[in-house]
Design a protein around this motif. Structure first.
Motif, PDB file in Angstrom:
ATOM      1  N   ASP A 196      61.947 -17.958  14.149  1.00  0.00           N
ATOM      2  CA  ASP A 196      61.442 -19.106  14.906  1.00  0.00           C
ATOM      3  C   ASP A 196      61.265 -20.330  14.006  1.00  0.00           C
ATOM      4  O   ASP A 196      61.609 -21.457  14.382  1.00  0.00           O
ATOM      5  N   LEU A 197      60.739 -20.127  12.806  1.00  0.00           N
ATOM      6  CA  LEU A 197      60.543 -21.247  11.883  1.00  0.00           C
ATOM      7  C   LEU A 197      61.884 -21.834  11.453  1.00  0.00           C
ATOM      8  O   LEU A 197      62.042 -23.058  11.382  1.00  0.00           O
ATOM      9  N   ASN A 198      62.853 -20.975  11.155  1.00  0.00           N
ATOM     10  CA  ASN A 198      64.176 -21.464  10.741  1.00  0.00           C
ATOM     11  C   ASN A 198      64.868 -22.233  11.851  1.00  0.00           C
ATOM     12  O   ASN A 198      65.557 -23.227  11.604  1.00  0.00           O
ATOM     13  N   VAL A 199      64.701 -21.776  13.098  1.00  0.00           N
ATOM     14  CA  VAL A 199      65.298 -22.482  14.236  1.00  0.00           C
ATOM     15  C   VAL A 199      64.672 -23.864  14.363  1.00  0.00           C
ATOM     16  O   VAL A 199      65.357 -24.857  14.628  1.00  0.00           O
ATOM     17  N   GLN A 200      63.363 -23.963  14.154  1.00  0.00           N
ATOM     18  CA  GLN A 200      62.695 -25.260  14.221  1.00  0.00           C
ATOM     19  C   GLN A 200      63.233 -26.211  13.156  1.00  0.00           C
ATOM     20  O   GLN A 200      63.340 -27.410  13.360  1.00  0.00           O
ATOM     21  N   ARG A 201      63.566 -25.666  11.983  1.00  0.00           N
ATOM     22  CA  ARG A 201      64.049 -26.503  10.873  1.00  0.00           C
ATOM     23  C   ARG A 201      65.559 -26.710  10.920  1.00  0.00           C
ATOM     24  O   ARG A 201      66.115 -27.391  10.057  1.00  0.00           O
ATOM     25  N   ASP A 202      66.248 -26.069  11.856  1.00  0.00           N
ATOM     26  CA  ASP A 202      67.714 -26.111  11.919  1.00  0.00           C
ATOM     27  C   ASP A 202      68.353 -25.475  10.695  1.00  0.00           C
ATOM     28  O   ASP A 202      69.458 -25.854  10.291  1.00  0.00           O
ATOM     29  N   SER A 203      67.660 -24.517  10.060  1.00  0.00           N
ATOM     30  CA  SER A 203      68.224 -23.869   8.877  1.00  0.00           C
ATOM     31  C   SER A 203      68.746 -22.466   9.167  1.00  0.00           C
ATOM     32  O   SER A 203      69.328 -21.835   8.293  1.00  0.00           O
ATOM     33  N   GLN A 204      68.529 -21.983  10.391  1.00  0.00           N
ATOM     34  CA  GLN A 204      69.062 -20.680  10.776  1.00  0.00           C
ATOM     35  C   GLN A 204      70.498 -20.878  11.247  1.00  0.00           C
ATOM     36  O   GLN A 204      70.758 -21.711  12.105  1.00  0.00           O
ATOM     37  N   THR A 205      71.425 -20.131  10.668  1.00  0.00           N
ATOM     38  CA  THR A 205      72.832 -20.306  11.021  1.00  0.00           C
ATOM     39  C   THR A 205      73.356 -19.103  11.792  1.00  0.00           C
ATOM     40  O   THR A 205      72.795 -18.005  11.730  1.00  0.00           O
ATOM     41  N   VAL A 206      74.451 -19.317  12.499  1.00  0.00           N
ATOM     42  CA  VAL A 206      75.086 -18.229  13.233  1.00  0.00           C
ATOM     43  C   VAL A 206      75.584 -17.153  12.276  1.00  0.00           C
ATOM     44  O   VAL A 206      75.691 -15.973  12.620  1.00  0.00           O
ATOM     45  N   PHE A 207      75.838 -17.535  11.011  1.00  0.00           N
ATOM     46  CA  PHE A 207      76.323 -16.575  10.028  1.00  0.00           C
ATOM     47  C   PHE A 207      75.190 -15.659   9.554  1.00  0.00           C
ATOM     48  O   PHE A 207      75.411 -14.468   9.319  1.00  0.00           O
ATOM     49  N   ASP A 208      73.986 -16.217   9.408  1.00  0.00           N
ATOM     50  CA  ASP A 208      72.815 -15.368   9.130  1.00  0.00           C
ATOM     51  C   ASP A 208      72.625 -14.370  10.260  1.00  0.00           C
ATOM     52  O   ASP A 208      72.409 -13.173  10.030  1.00  0.00           O
ATOM     53  N   ASN A 209      72.698 -14.872  11.504  1.00  0.00           N
ATOM     54  CA  ASN A 209      72.534 -13.993  12.662  1.00  0.00           C
ATOM     55  C   ASN A 209      73.596 -12.903  12.677  1.00  0.00           C
ATOM     56  O   ASN A 209      73.310 -11.741  12.995  1.00  0.00           O
ATOM     57  N   ALA A 210      74.822 -13.275  12.333  1.00  0.00           N
ATOM     58  CA  ALA A 210      75.924 -12.308  12.363  1.00  0.00           C
ATOM     59  C   ALA A 210      75.625 -11.112  11.468  1.00  0.00           C
ATOM     60  O   ALA A 210      75.753  -9.951  11.880  1.00  0.00           O
ATOM     61  N   VAL A 211      75.225 -11.394  10.235  1.00  0.00           N
ATOM     62  CA  VAL A 211      74.992 -10.319   9.268  1.00  0.00           C
ATOM     63  C   VAL A 211      73.763  -9.490   9.637  1.00  0.00           C
ATOM     64  O   VAL A 211      73.790  -8.260   9.632  1.00  0.00           O
ATOM     65  N   VAL A 212      72.654 -10.178   9.975  1.00  0.00           N
ATOM     66  CA  VAL A 212      71.396  -9.469  10.251  1.00  0.00           C
ATOM     67  C   VAL A 212      71.482  -8.678  11.557  1.00  0.00           C
ATOM     68  O   VAL A 212      71.066  -7.515  11.620  1.00  0.00           O
ATOM     69  N   TRP A 213      72.030  -9.286  12.615  1.00  0.00           N
ATOM     70  CA  TRP A 213      72.115  -8.575  13.893  1.00  0.00           C
ATOM     71  C   TRP A 213      73.063  -7.382  13.802  1.00  0.00           C
ATOM     72  O   TRP A 213      72.823  -6.349  14.417  1.00  0.00           O
ATOM     73  N   ARG A 214      74.143  -7.528  13.032  1.00  0.00           N
ATOM     74  CA  ARG A 214      75.044  -6.394  12.845  1.00  0.00           C
ATOM     75  C   ARG A 214      74.295  -5.237  12.178  1.00  0.00           C
ATOM     76  O   ARG A 214      74.481  -4.065  12.531  1.00  0.00           O
ATOM     77  N   ARG A 215      73.449  -5.576  11.199  1.00  0.00           N
ATOM     78  CA  ARG A 215      72.670  -4.543  10.521  1.00  0.00           C
ATOM     79  C   ARG A 215      71.686  -3.882  11.472  1.00  0.00           C
ATOM     80  O   ARG A 215      71.474  -2.672  11.429  1.00  0.00           O
TER      81      ARG A 215
END
Length: 350
Positions: A174-193
């Motif tokens: 949530d904090l990263n989304v607020q800062r626009d620092s969360q990327t789809v690539f972070d999501n890709a790796v973490v959600w796959r895990r």
């Protein structure tokens, strides 16, 4: 944590806040706004609150704290919201960190800033109750890396009451989304895990617990198949590679492989291609220019890291037999001018 417990944590997260049940983000904001006049290290840039509000927030946090946190807090004489100094060697990454990619250039730039101005904002940590004296980073992984790069030994931190797992993941997310620092690539790796470790049985279940469209999760998961070398190239330019553009690049990689995809990424940047133009290339309607552009994706032959006063400020790379590339950032003006004068002197005709 069992997979079923992890998934349940997503489901239990309320959509709206109340005084009875706060989300992790609400609790963190409440903690950040506490002013502790008795602590040796004062909270950094605290928000102004009335005494009545402070007491209400403090009572609310006390009423909802876990038994483990309370025992730790009492044992350490810690007050919620207090900023304390911890040794950097006691800080470790959380296994539920929403971030996976950290750009070296960004860390180096922040390290220079921290070396000059000091740490202006406290990180948030969670005690590792199974390993007394150590802490998981809940928010502030980039600052921790930069402080280490700047050869610092301590970090200013606020110790918060969250279990390592879904709540700590959602807080960081949530904090990263607020800062626009969360990327789809972070999501890709973490959600796959998350799926590989069976925290969720399907992408549909994951999407439901995240509160996202299944298509959004599906796009991110499709990118998890990409080699990290390709993802790293796109992470460096989040303004050009959002979900839609990255998805088209992923499709191109499936058909053409790594080298061709790296050339496509370079062409997207150099020619400022739109997502529709890239989609046409992927579908074969148009072909990417394969004419030899020396720029291509040429790899450096040698790299030397440059440090000033022990802090990394850039690097010097050599390409082939006739090309050098010097990149420096975060320099004081007088130091920059001195370096320019020396380079001009070296290049001055005899």
């Amino acid at each position: 944590m069992k997979p079923s417990q992890f998934a349940k944590g997503f489901q239990a997260r309320p959509d709206t806040t109340s005084s009875e049940k706060r989300t992790a983000l609400d609790r963190l904001n409440a903690i950040d706004n506490l002013v502790n006049n008795d602590s040796n290290v004062q909270p950094i840039a605290p928000a102004s609150r009335t005494e009545q509000t402070l007491h209400a927030v403090s009572d609310d946090l006390a009423n909802h704290e876990s038994a483990e946190y309370r025992a730790w807090r009492v044992g350490h004489g810690y007050n919620p919201g207090q900023v304390i100094e911890l040794e950097l060697k006691a800080i470790k990454p959380s296994p539920f960190n929403p971030r996976h990619f950290y750009l070296k250039a960004s860390i180096a730039e922040l390290a220079v800033n921290l070396a000059k101005q000091g740490q202006q904002q406290a990180i948030h940590v969670i005690p590792d109750y199974a390993s007394p004296g150590s802490y998981f980073v809940s928010d502030g992984g980039r600052r921790v890396r930069a402080l280490k790069e700047a050869n610092k030994e301590t970090v200013k931190a606020i110790v918060i009451d969250l279990p390592i797992g879904i709540q700590s993941y959602k807080l960081g997310y949530d904090l990263n989304v607020q800062r626009d620092s969360q990327t789809v690539f972070d999501n890709a790796v973490v959600w796959r895990r998350f799926l590989d470790e069976k925290h969720f049985q399907s992408q549909k279940e994951l999407a439901e617990h995240l509160g996202l469209d299944e298509s959004t999760v599906a796009v991110a998961l499709s990118l998890a198949k990409l080699p990290e070398t390709i993802m790293q190239e796109m992470v460096a330019r989040p303004d050009r590679f959002g979900s839609n553009m990255a998805y088209q690049v992923g499709r191109y990689h499936s058909a053409r492989g790594v080298d061709a995809t790296l050339r496509l990424i370079n062409k997207i940047l150099s020619d400022d291609l739109s997502t529709r133009q890239v989609a046409d290339i992927v579908k074969g309607r148009t072909a990417p220019q394969e004419t030899p552009k020396p720029a291509g994706r040429q790899r450096y032959a040698q790299r030397m890291e440059i440090k000033l006063d022990g802090v990394a400020v850039g690097d010097l790379k050599s390409y082939g037999d006739d090309r050098l590339e010097l990149r420096l950032r975060g320099l004081a003006k007088d130091k920059r001018d001195e370096i320019l004068r020396q380079i001009e002197q070296i290049l001055k005709p005899n």
